[in-house]
Design an enzyme around this catalytic site. Structure first.
Site, PDB file in Angstrom:
ATOM      1  N   ARG A  54      23.717  29.615  38.662  1.00  0.00           N
ATOM      2  CA  ARG A  54      24.783  30.574  38.332  1.00  0.00           C
ATOM      3  C   ARG A  54      24.421  31.941  38.916  1.00  0.00           C
ATOM      4  O   ARG A  54      25.266  32.652  39.450  1.00  0.00           O
ATOM      5  CB  ARG A  54      24.981  30.679  36.815  1.00  0.00           C
ATOM      6  CG  ARG A  54      25.963  31.783  36.462  1.00  0.00           C
ATOM      7  CD  ARG A  54      26.560  31.763  35.046  1.00  0.00           C
ATOM      8  NE  ARG A  54      25.837  31.051  34.050  1.00  0.00           N
ATOM      9  CZ  ARG A  54      24.812  31.555  33.312  1.00  0.00           C
ATOM     10  NH1 ARG A  54      24.400  32.794  33.499  1.00  0.00           N
ATOM     11  NH2 ARG A  54      24.221  30.812  32.399  1.00  0.00           N
ATOM     12  N   TYR A 106      49.266  42.461  45.650  1.00  0.00           N
ATOM     13  CA  TYR A 106      49.381  41.028  45.342  1.00  0.00           C
ATOM     14  C   TYR A 106      49.778  40.877  43.858  1.00  0.00           C
ATOM     15  O   TYR A 106      49.208  41.552  42.987  1.00  0.00           O
ATOM     16  CB  TYR A 106      48.033  40.351  45.634  1.00  0.00           C
ATOM     17  CG  TYR A 106      47.922  38.970  45.045  1.00  0.00           C
ATOM     18  CD1 TYR A 106      48.849  37.985  45.365  1.00  0.00           C
ATOM     19  CD2 TYR A 106      46.900  38.652  44.158  1.00  0.00           C
ATOM     20  CE1 TYR A 106      48.753  36.717  44.820  1.00  0.00           C
ATOM     21  CE2 TYR A 106      46.796  37.382  43.607  1.00  0.00           C
ATOM     22  CZ  TYR A 106      47.731  36.424  43.939  1.00  0.00           C
ATOM     23  OH  TYR A 106      47.642  35.181  43.389  1.00  0.00           O
ATOM     24  N   ASP A 179      41.506  46.277  48.768  1.00  0.00           N
ATOM     25  CA  ASP A 179      41.672  44.842  48.996  1.00  0.00           C
ATOM     26  C   ASP A 179      41.969  44.671  50.485  1.00  0.00           C
ATOM     27  O   ASP A 179      43.056  45.015  50.958  1.00  0.00           O
ATOM     28  CB  ASP A 179      42.828  44.328  48.122  1.00  0.00           C
ATOM     29  CG  ASP A 179      43.012  42.826  48.256  1.00  0.00           C
ATOM     30  OD1 ASP A 179      42.647  42.267  49.303  1.00  0.00           O
ATOM     31  OD2 ASP A 179      43.562  42.222  47.319  1.00  0.00           O
ATOM     32  N   LYS A 204      41.671  33.284  52.158  1.00  0.00           N
ATOM     33  CA  LYS A 204      42.676  33.514  53.207  1.00  0.00           C
ATOM     34  C   LYS A 204      42.033  33.452  54.598  1.00  0.00           C
ATOM     35  O   LYS A 204      41.482  32.443  54.970  1.00  0.00           O
ATOM     36  CB  LYS A 204      43.371  34.847  52.939  1.00  0.00           C
ATOM     37  CG  LYS A 204      43.742  35.082  51.469  1.00  0.00           C
ATOM     38  CD  LYS A 204      44.714  34.071  50.925  1.00  0.00           C
ATOM     39  CE  LYS A 204      45.039  34.430  49.481  1.00  0.00           C
ATOM     40  NZ  LYS A 204      45.682  33.411  48.721  1.00  0.00           N
TER      41      LYS A 204
END
Ligand code: PLP
Length: 391
Positions: A54, A106, A179, A204
């Site tokens: 993790r 977004y 972003d 993306k």
């Protein structure tokens, strides 16, 4: 580990090599998929740098080094998705802190801000950041902790002056986050313009093949890197090693893919702007776009995303076009090698209220394209036959 020549290498070479060395135990040229949850220790606390997956994993470390190098950052911290990266940044703030964000974002970012973090005491205000006077006014009167923005914005393709916003914020000791998903570091490197944090949905263009979900935050701030790594360990929204491997494989061709996306989108925007059934095209590469000159200055090219509206303005017409494409697939997301078309008001931006959409300029007649890297003639022919279905 950083490549010994990293500081001298150019973008395409970094895309292929940064963060990676042939595996020392086998000579494997590709970074292995370290599919493990834990790592052996020779005595308590004595290990080879990894304790529990993790917290960290060697395949993830390679990806983090690669993405940091592409953004020109000291640190890259990977997450299970783009929104998990945004979530971790927000958790680095304190209850009562105010975030000033651009008003065209977004839809999932809006949802996270308004429906999750607003409930935990963060405050959000939205401004049109193409209007620097509005940004100045909000930053001057309020006790703002962070500025959040997208440029080019999703889906209206607005261009915001990164250097100007970074200067304005820094002079008031306010931090800034961008972003950079639409542009990718191939087109724009916000940290070099004074921005503090860069977020990507690696789902993306960075991954580039529509086969993996992921996110990254890049920064030169040691303090932020520590906070984000604390979130990785504490909240645990980490990408698995296979996902890191796929994303690393994607970034190796980022520069080649991105240039083709830009070339295809440039031709497509030109075609659409001359099409009799199209009323408006939103693409920063068009000289008529209000952010065109700024985009020329702060980006290396104009990207692969286009939005447009039909002359008829009828939603039924939009649906006819969206159902008629054959090469463009009707689907959410963007940035993969294949071309996608979508309807922001009912798909990617459905989580915004009608009022927020109206404010951002997202009408029911808006169509968004993620222009892929297929042969351009096939894309134009496909969209042309779909537009023939409109009134
Ligand atoms: N930022 C932008 C600009 C996006 O378009 C998206 C997703 O569409 C995200 C962030 C969220 O990324 P993810 O889907 O990887 O969580």
């Amino acid at each position: 580990m950083a490549h010994p020549l990293e500081s001298k290498l150019h973008f395409g070479t970094l895309a292929i090599h940064a963060g990676q060395e042939p595996d020392p135990s086998t000579g494997s040229i590709m970074t292995p998929i370290h599919q493990t949850s834990t790592y052996v220790q020779s005595s308590p606390g004595e290990h080879l740098g990894y304790e529990y997956a993790r917290v960290s994993n060697p395949t993830r470390t390679a990806l983090e080094g690669n993405l940091a190098a592409l953004e020109g950052a000291r640190h890259g911290i990977c997450f299970a998705s783009g929104v998990a990266g945004i979530d971790a940044i927000m958790k680095g703030l304190d209850p009562g802190d105010k975030v000033v964000a651009s008003d065209d974002l977004y839809g999932g970012t809006f949802r996270l801000f308004n429906q999750v973090f607003a409930r935990y005491g963060l405050k959000f205000e939205y401004v049109d950041m193409t209007r620097l006077d509005e940004v100045e006014a909000v930053l001057a009167v309020d006790d703002v902790r962070l500025v959040w923005l997208e440029t080019p914005s999703n889906p209206m393709m607005r261009i915001i002056d990164l250097e100007a916003v970074a200067d304005m914020a820094r002079s008031r000791k306010i931090e800034t986050a961008v972003d950079n998903t639409f542009a990718t570091p191939y087109l724009q490197q916000p940290l070099s313009m004074g921005i503090d944090l860069v977020l990507h949905s690696t789902t993306k263009y960075l991954g580039g093949h529509s086969d993996v979900i992921g996110g990254v935050v890049c920064t030169n701030s040691d303090e932020w890197a520590e906070k984000l790594r604390f979130q990785v360990k504490s909240s645990g929204a980490v990408p698995g090693p296979m996902d890191c491997f796929l994303t690393l494989r994607g970034t190796k061709t980022l520069h080649v893919r991105m240039q083709r996306h830009c070339d295809n989108a440039g031709q497509m925007a030109d075609y659409l702007s001359r099409h009799p059934k199209v009323s408006k095209v939103y693409f920063p590469g068009l000289p008529s776009h209000p952010g065109h000159e700024l985009a020329r200055r702060q980006m290396n090219d104009f990207g692969g995303m286009i939005s447009f509206t039909l002359r008829s303005g009828e939603v039924a017409d939009v649906k006819r076009v969206l159902s008629a494409t054959r090469v463009f697939s009707l689907a959410e997301s963007l940035g993969g090698v294949e071309s996608l078309v979508e309807h922001p008001s009912t798909m990617t931006h459905a989580s915004m209220t009608a009022e927020q959409r109206e404010r951002a300029g997202i009408s029911d007649g808006l169509i968004r394209l993620s222009v892929g890297i297929e042969d351009y003639v096939d894309l134009e022919e496909d969209l042309g036959q779909a537009l023939d279905k409109a009134l």
